[in-house]
Motif scaffolding. Sequence first.
Motif, PDB file in Angstrom:
ATOM      1  N   LYS A 149       3.219   1.927  -3.176  1.00 38.03           N
ATOM      2  CA  LYS A 149       2.424   2.362  -4.325  1.00 38.03           C
ATOM      3  C   LYS A 149       1.951   3.798  -4.149  1.00 38.03           C
ATOM      4  CE  LYS A 149      -0.746  -0.633  -5.988  1.00 38.03           C
ATOM      5  NZ  LYS A 149      -1.752  -1.725  -5.883  1.00 38.03           N
ATOM      6  N   GLN A 203       2.570   7.178  -6.235  1.00 29.53           N
ATOM      7  CA  GLN A 203       1.419   7.859  -6.831  1.00 29.53           C
ATOM      8  C   GLN A 203       1.332   9.321  -6.393  1.00 29.53           C
ATOM      9  OE1 GLN A 203      -1.772   5.278  -5.629  1.00 29.53           O
ATOM     10  NE2 GLN A 203      -1.132   3.660  -7.037  1.00 29.53           N
ATOM     11  N   GLN A 209       0.010  13.961 -10.850  1.00 28.21           N
ATOM     12  CA  GLN A 209      -0.686  14.787  -9.879  1.00 28.21           C
ATOM     13  C   GLN A 209      -1.324  15.990 -10.560  1.00 28.21           C
ATOM     14  OE1 GLN A 209       2.832  14.108  -9.243  1.00 28.21           O
ATOM     15  NE2 GLN A 209       2.059  12.165  -8.460  1.00 28.21           N
ATOM     16  N   GLY A 227      -8.452  -0.943  -5.392  1.00 31.43           N
ATOM     17  CA  GLY A 227      -7.409  -1.900  -5.776  1.00 31.43           C
ATOM     18  C   GLY A 227      -6.097  -1.259  -6.182  1.00 31.43           C
ATOM     19  N   PRO A 228      -6.111  -0.317  -7.131  1.00 32.30           N
ATOM     20  CA  PRO A 228      -4.832   0.265  -7.581  1.00 32.30           C
ATOM     21  C   PRO A 228      -4.083   1.060  -6.518  1.00 32.30           C
ATOM     22  CG  PRO A 228      -6.547   0.639  -9.196  1.00 32.30           C
ATOM     23  CD  PRO A 228      -7.227   0.110  -7.974  1.00 32.30           C
ATOM     24  N   ILE A 229      -4.767   1.514  -5.441  1.00 38.15           N
ATOM     25  CA  ILE A 229      -3.993   2.249  -4.430  1.00 38.15           C
ATOM     26  C   ILE A 229      -3.654   1.381  -3.225  1.00 38.15           C
ATOM     27  CG2 ILE A 229      -4.571   4.629  -5.015  1.00 38.15           C
ATOM     28  CD1 ILE A 229      -6.752   4.639  -3.053  1.00 38.15           C
ATOM     29  N   THR A 230      -4.345   0.264  -3.037  1.00 40.83           N
ATOM     30  CA  THR A 230      -3.975  -0.602  -1.909  1.00 40.83           C
ATOM     31  C   THR A 230      -3.597  -1.985  -2.434  1.00 40.83           C
ATOM     32  OG1 THR A 230      -6.250  -1.288  -1.505  1.00 40.83           O
ATOM     33  CG2 THR A 230      -5.490   0.660  -0.338  1.00 40.83           C
ATOM     34  N   THR A 231      -3.884  -3.014  -1.651  1.00 42.69           N
ATOM     35  CA  THR A 231      -3.424  -4.351  -1.996  1.00 42.69           C
ATOM     36  C   THR A 231      -4.616  -5.232  -2.333  1.00 42.69           C
ATOM     37  OG1 THR A 231      -1.826  -3.977  -0.254  1.00 42.69           O
ATOM     38  CG2 THR A 231      -1.885  -6.161  -1.205  1.00 42.69           C
ATOM     39  N   PRO A 235      -2.858  13.557  -6.147  1.00 41.09           N
ATOM     40  CA  PRO A 235      -2.899  12.483  -7.137  1.00 41.09           C
ATOM     41  C   PRO A 235      -4.189  12.531  -7.964  1.00 41.09           C
ATOM     42  CG  PRO A 235      -2.200  11.622  -5.017  1.00 41.09           C
ATOM     43  CD  PRO A 235      -2.633  13.044  -4.782  1.00 41.09           C
ATOM     44  N   ARG A 295      -6.893   9.889  -7.189  1.00 44.10           N
ATOM     45  CA  ARG A 295      -7.748  10.094  -6.016  1.00 44.10           C
ATOM     46  C   ARG A 295      -8.838  11.114  -6.314  1.00 44.10           C
ATOM     47  NH1 ARG A 295      -5.763   7.879  -1.008  1.00 44.10           N
ATOM     48  NH2 ARG A 295      -3.724   6.963  -1.329  1.00 44.10           N
ATOM     49  N   LEU A 350      -2.246  -9.438  -5.759  1.00 45.64           N
ATOM     50  CA  LEU A 350      -2.219  -9.194  -7.205  1.00 45.64           C
ATOM     51  C   LEU A 350      -1.640  -7.814  -7.484  1.00 45.64           C
ATOM     52  CD1 LEU A 350      -5.594 -10.450  -8.720  1.00 45.64           C
ATOM     53  CD2 LEU A 350      -3.511 -11.703  -8.247  1.00 45.64           C
ATOM     54  N   PHE A 351      -1.068  -7.682  -8.693  1.00 44.33           N
ATOM     55  CA  PHE A 351      -0.597  -6.359  -9.096  1.00 44.33           C
ATOM     56  C   PHE A 351      -1.741  -5.616  -9.759  1.00 44.33           C
ATOM     57  CE2 PHE A 351       1.204  -3.608 -12.432  1.00 44.33           C
ATOM     58  CZ  PHE A 351       1.854  -2.718 -11.604  1.00 44.33           C
ATOM     59  N   SER A 352      -2.007  -4.433  -9.263  1.00 41.84           N
ATOM     60  CA  SER A 352      -3.085  -3.630  -9.818  1.00 41.84           C
ATOM     61  C   SER A 352      -2.599  -2.187  -9.845  1.00 41.84           C
ATOM     62  CB  SER A 352      -4.317  -3.792  -8.922  1.00 41.84           C
ATOM     63  OG  SER A 352      -5.218  -2.757  -9.119  1.00 41.84           O
ATOM     64  N   ASP A 353      -2.578  -1.590 -11.032  1.00 44.88           N
ATOM     65  CA  ASP A 353      -1.976  -0.259 -11.134  1.00 44.88           C
ATOM     66  C   ASP A 353      -2.982   0.755 -11.660  1.00 44.88           C
ATOM     67  OD1 ASP A 353      -0.007   1.592 -10.842  1.00 44.88           O
ATOM     68  OD2 ASP A 353       1.014   1.119 -12.727  1.00 44.88           O
ATOM     69  N   ILE A 354      -2.656   2.008 -11.405  1.00 41.52           N
ATOM     70  CA  ILE A 354      -3.460   3.116 -11.898  1.00 41.52           C
ATOM     71  C   ILE A 354      -3.329   3.188 -13.421  1.00 41.52           C
ATOM     72  CG2 ILE A 354      -3.550   5.633 -11.946  1.00 41.52           C
ATOM     73  CD1 ILE A 354      -2.807   5.636  -9.051  1.00 41.52           C
ATOM     74  N   GLN A 394     -12.098  11.769  -0.077  1.00 38.40           N
ATOM     75  CA  GLN A 394     -11.887  10.580  -0.912  1.00 38.40           C
ATOM     76  C   GLN A 394     -12.189   9.307  -0.126  1.00 38.40           C
ATOM     77  OE1 GLN A 394      -8.280   8.683  -0.979  1.00 38.40           O
ATOM     78  NE2 GLN A 394      -9.644   7.128  -1.791  1.00 38.40           N
ATOM     79  N   ASN A 419       0.830  -1.213   0.000  1.00 33.93           N
ATOM     80  CA  ASN A 419       0.000   0.000   0.000  1.00 33.93           C
ATOM     81  C   ASN A 419       0.859   1.256   0.000  1.00 33.93           C
ATOM     82  OD1 ASN A 419      -2.163  -1.736   0.293  1.00 33.93           O
ATOM     83  ND2 ASN A 419      -2.271  -1.495   2.495  1.00 33.93           N
TER      84      ASN A 419
END
Lengths: 388, 307
Positions: free
Chosen positions: A229, A233, B131, B211-215, B141, B144, B120-124, B15, A226
């Motif tokens: 990343k 970001q 930003q 998902g893309p900002i956490t796990t 960001p 967000r 899993l890998f999850s990206d923005i 957010q 967390n």
Amino acid sequence: MKKKLVGLVSALALLATPSLAADKVKVGFIVTLSGPAGIIGKHMKDGFELGLEHVGGKIGGLETEVIFGDDQRKPDVAKQLVDKMIKRDRVQFVTGVIWSNLMMAIHGPVTRSDTFLISSNAGPSPIAGKRCSENFFSVSWQNDQTPEAMGKYLQDKGIDNVYLMAPNYQAGKDMLAGVRRYYKGKVAGQVFTKLGQQDYSAELSTLRAAGPDAVFVFLPGGMGINFVKQYAQAGLKDSIPLYTAFTADAVTLPAQKDAALGVLGTQTWSPDLANPVNKRFVADFRAKHGYIPSFYAAQAYDTVRFLDAAVAKVGNVSDRDALRAAMRAGDFPNTRGSIKFNNNHFPIQNFYMREVVKQDDGSFTTKIRGIVFPAYGDSYAKDCKMSW
Amino acid sequence: MDGLLLLEQTFNGLQFGVMLFLMAAGLTLVFGIMDMVNLAHGSLYMVGAYIATTFTQWTGSFVLGILLAVPATALVGIAVEVVVLRTLYDRDHLDQVLATFGLILFFNELVRTVWGPAALFSDIPAFLQGQVEIIPGVPYPAYRLAIIGVGLAVALALYLIVSRTRMGMLIRAGASNREMAGALGVNIKLLFTLVFGLGAAFAGLAGMMTGPITTVEPGMGDPILILAFVVIIIGGIGSVRGAFVAAILVGLVDTIGRAFLPQFFRLFVADSTADAVGPAVASMLIYILMAAVLFFRPQGLFPARTG
């Protein structure tokens, strides 16, 4: 009458069990296999099994039985598991153990019985100092050492104005104390976050406002995924260097990827360590399990090689004094090249600076960038009364 | 500088708040209309995140992944309602808690079996990386900001559905008096299924966007479930408006507390004590808020139930 006879026979059978078991190696292996932390247990189990394969399934050349246990990351479950392993399965060695609080729960019960406790990971300070035991060995490290190495690195590099962050629990506090034992520069801020926290937006905004020159975090497992990343970001990765302990490794890198690129961290092991045992371990591990091993896997593998060398030297598992002497010798093939044991049975070994890099096949791993502490022992050994 | 930081933290709180709203909206509808305690709501959040991550990898497009995953999660929700929950409506809350707790274990094990224990890998997506300066000197960001936008849009859409459409009228009727709505000829069974699917879609959407900002990992929905329950208790069970206000409130209180309480305590006590007390009190803050609301307004801020 018949009943009585059956009873007598089973009692005799029970009495006979220990002597029968004496030439069979029995190892209890306890890790967390369920829950979000189950991935760490999987790495360790996979490493342990590869170790068994490399010794031909026979520790010290003797018939070997391994009893795997899932502690569910709960101290009470871990304690029940070791009770069962010691009393019913009559193991001679209990090993594994990822978490320090679980280690504290089982250390007393195991070391007081006629059983060796070999830590493949956890290294809380009390059992390295005053409560050290002749029945305990660590093939990992003492908790304070990895952050101490980071503190030393920051201090030596003349990095100043560092922002520190860790989860609000005992290991988190110990880690920051470890950094500050060697790092004497200015602390731009020190923040303790919730254990298991998912979103660090508030902390990152505060961090940016504090304007530090560097950031150190200890955020293991999912927390590290967390944070790393979100740090990237928020655009902070390119402006403020990130230094870590136990935050970017083979467990978390597949989910962190580019966000962790260039992140520095201290560790006793890295997949690229160029000794023959490690080369074979990493190659065979990738072939067998299909992923890059972590230090957890390497330590579990070393545990097997450690037991194998000691049992092979003694030739049986009933002479406990001879076994202890053989284990103390420390000359066993291992993935870190050289491990010697301190008077408190914790290793004296190198601590390296590792950097996260991208490989040609697109996967991410760590590369060694230098030795921070050569042959480093922990600072609690002096409180341990044991000498040999 | 402090004013700017406060503004940035307010955005963080907002957010977090809209995210909580997406979770709480479904939960409050299910609890309010069906009188059903569904602990497995967090599992739908997790399932949504996993499905979206998989679809994104297959299609190569984040937006397409989400567009496919939202109806897929709704279908999972509907399947759960039809197979398991339907048999539980007439049972008491304890049975429902036990059964839906079982569902949590089932779903955690299911994703572990299907996707493995590793995160899993999850990206923005590329177009939301980087930003945006919300005001000069405060980079924020872009992703967000997008979450805030999507969350507010969904809240508005849900408000329009509930207040302007026939289905919304039935939902409100069901929330305010279930038996009477049924007696007037409303197909309560179908309504329940649709509402549950809708709630599942919202929870899934929350998971997909987080998902893309956490796990993305097994059990990722469990911590947020507790917060969602706090939100619906503060907002008033069954009230979508209450859930919205309470979610934003909880998001702001939690974020501002985490950001400023340790410094606040440093004004009065030694730094080391503040370091220990600050985070501890900050993590209790929303529960203190809930206790206060329960004390002064036991029905929550916007009670929906009339009889």
